[in-house]
Write a protein that holds these residues in place. Structure first.
Motif, PDB file in Angstrom:
ATOM      1  N   ASN A  51      41.835  33.762 -36.713  1.00  0.00           N
ATOM      2  CA  ASN A  51      41.783  32.815 -35.586  1.00  0.00           C
ATOM      3  C   ASN A  51      42.490  33.400 -34.372  1.00  0.00           C
ATOM      4  O   ASN A  51      42.060  33.197 -33.243  1.00  0.00           O
ATOM      5  CB  ASN A  51      42.410  31.481 -35.987  1.00  0.00           C
ATOM      6  N   LYS A  63      40.388  35.195 -31.852  1.00  0.00           N
ATOM      7  CA  LYS A  63      39.297  34.470 -31.192  1.00  0.00           C
ATOM      8  C   LYS A  63      39.186  34.833 -29.718  1.00  0.00           C
ATOM      9  O   LYS A  63      38.096  34.868 -29.162  1.00  0.00           O
ATOM     10  CB  LYS A  63      39.485  32.957 -31.347  1.00  0.00           C
ATOM     11  N   LEU A  81      31.086  33.317 -30.228  1.00  0.00           N
ATOM     12  CA  LEU A  81      31.913  32.158 -30.574  1.00  0.00           C
ATOM     13  C   LEU A  81      31.120  30.852 -30.582  1.00  0.00           C
ATOM     14  O   LEU A  81      31.294  30.011 -31.459  1.00  0.00           O
ATOM     15  CB  LEU A  81      33.044  32.065 -29.540  1.00  0.00           C
ATOM     16  N   HIS A  95      30.660  30.041 -37.858  1.00  0.00           N
ATOM     17  CA  HIS A  95      32.092  30.316 -38.062  1.00  0.00           C
ATOM     18  C   HIS A  95      32.401  30.586 -39.538  1.00  0.00           C
ATOM     19  O   HIS A  95      33.317  31.337 -39.853  1.00  0.00           O
ATOM     20  CB  HIS A  95      32.918  29.164 -37.502  1.00  0.00           C
TER      21      HIS A  95
END
Ligand code: SAM
Length: 282
Positions: A194, A197, A205, A210
């Motif tokens: 994470n 990101k 994204l 995910h």
């Protein structure tokens, strides 16, 4: 509208979002898919009028690119290792780094005359399993994914590429035992933390699954540890485990495999010089 005028429109619409080189690539992919024109045709036929229906489709593609949707999802296909794969937002778009993993497996067994059994864990579009079956024809290939959409897409891709692969819908994190043993277990599992990101582009994204990408910051090797334990039980003698890995976690991944008793652990860089693959024997 003439082809050259559409190109000007396409460039203008996308110039604030993408570099010129990428816009050109999108343009050529789009006109090839919709107008069946190769790059050379585009230059020779720049004064040709685009038919109304085709123009409407090309304008929709332009709009979706403006929303930063990946071209592969818009057109529904991608190329991987010279083969065509269907892709949709239920599966990760196969990456060039993963082609290097395939080449490594292939090279490792180039002088092998035994019939190999291969398992791909987290198969997604099926790109690893199907390509290995295409490239090592005598191999018996199985592939696992937790996602129903992935298994459906991969099954279609196996038909598209005319190969037989045994697909299994399973959660590797809770799989303790399966009947078969394998000469090769290969996996490109979720590995992006994470905390990484910020490095991920919006088009990835906001569009790619995910489930295929992310792991918790406090346990980034969760899949690698589980698959290593699984491999200890399900690799044949002298079998090998191949992983695509997080480039920032090469040392940790190697150490984890050594701690679990794997030997001949080799860390390999990709074409960009990043730690990207690991091979190990048990
Ligand atoms: C990084 S993607 C790789 C997809 C494909 N192999 C490729 O290289 O493009 C990881 C895959 O692992 C699958 N996956 C995630 N969690 C899983 C689990 N618990 N068990 C099995 N597969 C899982 C995802 O659905 C996804 O298809």
């Amino acid at each position: 509208m003439k082809l050259k005028d559409f190109r000007t429109f396409f460039n203008n619409e996308l110039s604030e979002l993408y570099p010129k080189k990428e816009i050109d690539a999108f343009f050529f992919r789009s006109v090839e898919a919709i107008l069946d024109l190769q790059i050379m045709d585009v230059f020779m036929k720049e004064n040709t009028n685009i038919e109304k229906e085709n123009l409407a489709v090309l304008q929709i593609i332009t709009g979706r690119l403006k929303l930063e949707e990946p071209i592969q999802y818009i057109l529904g296909t991608t190329e991987f290792y010279g083969y065509t794969f269907n892709v949709n937002p239920g599966v990760l778009i196969p990456r060039p780094e993963t082609e290097e993993l395939i080449s490594w497996v292939k090279e490792t067994y180039s002088n092998n005359s035994e019939k190999l059994s291969i398992l791909d864990i987290g198969t997604g579009s099926g790109c690893i399993a199907i390509t290995l079956k295409k490239e090592i024809v005598s191999a018996e290939v199985s592939a696992m994914d937790i996602s129903e959409k992935a298994i459906k897409t991969a099954t279609k891709n196996a038909s598209l590429n005319k190969v037989a692969v045994n697909f299994i819908q399973h959660d590797i994190l809770s799989t303790t035992h399966i009947e078969n043993t394998f000469d090769v277990i290969v996996s490109n599992p979720p590995y992006v933390r994470n905390l990484e990101k910020e490095e991920i582009k919006n088009n990835v994204l906001n569009n790619e699954p995910h489930l295929a990408l992310f792991v918790e910051d406090d346990n980034p090797l969760i899949f690698y540890k589980r698959i290593a334990d699984f491999a200890k039980d399900n690799l044949k003698q002298a079998g090998s485990l191949f992983f695509e890995i997080n480039q920032y976690l090469g040392t940790e991944t190697k150490q984890m495999l050594l701690d679990k008793g794997f030997k001949d652990v080799v860390l390999k860089k990709d074409l960009f010089g990043n730690d990207r693959m690991i091979k190990a024997n048990f």
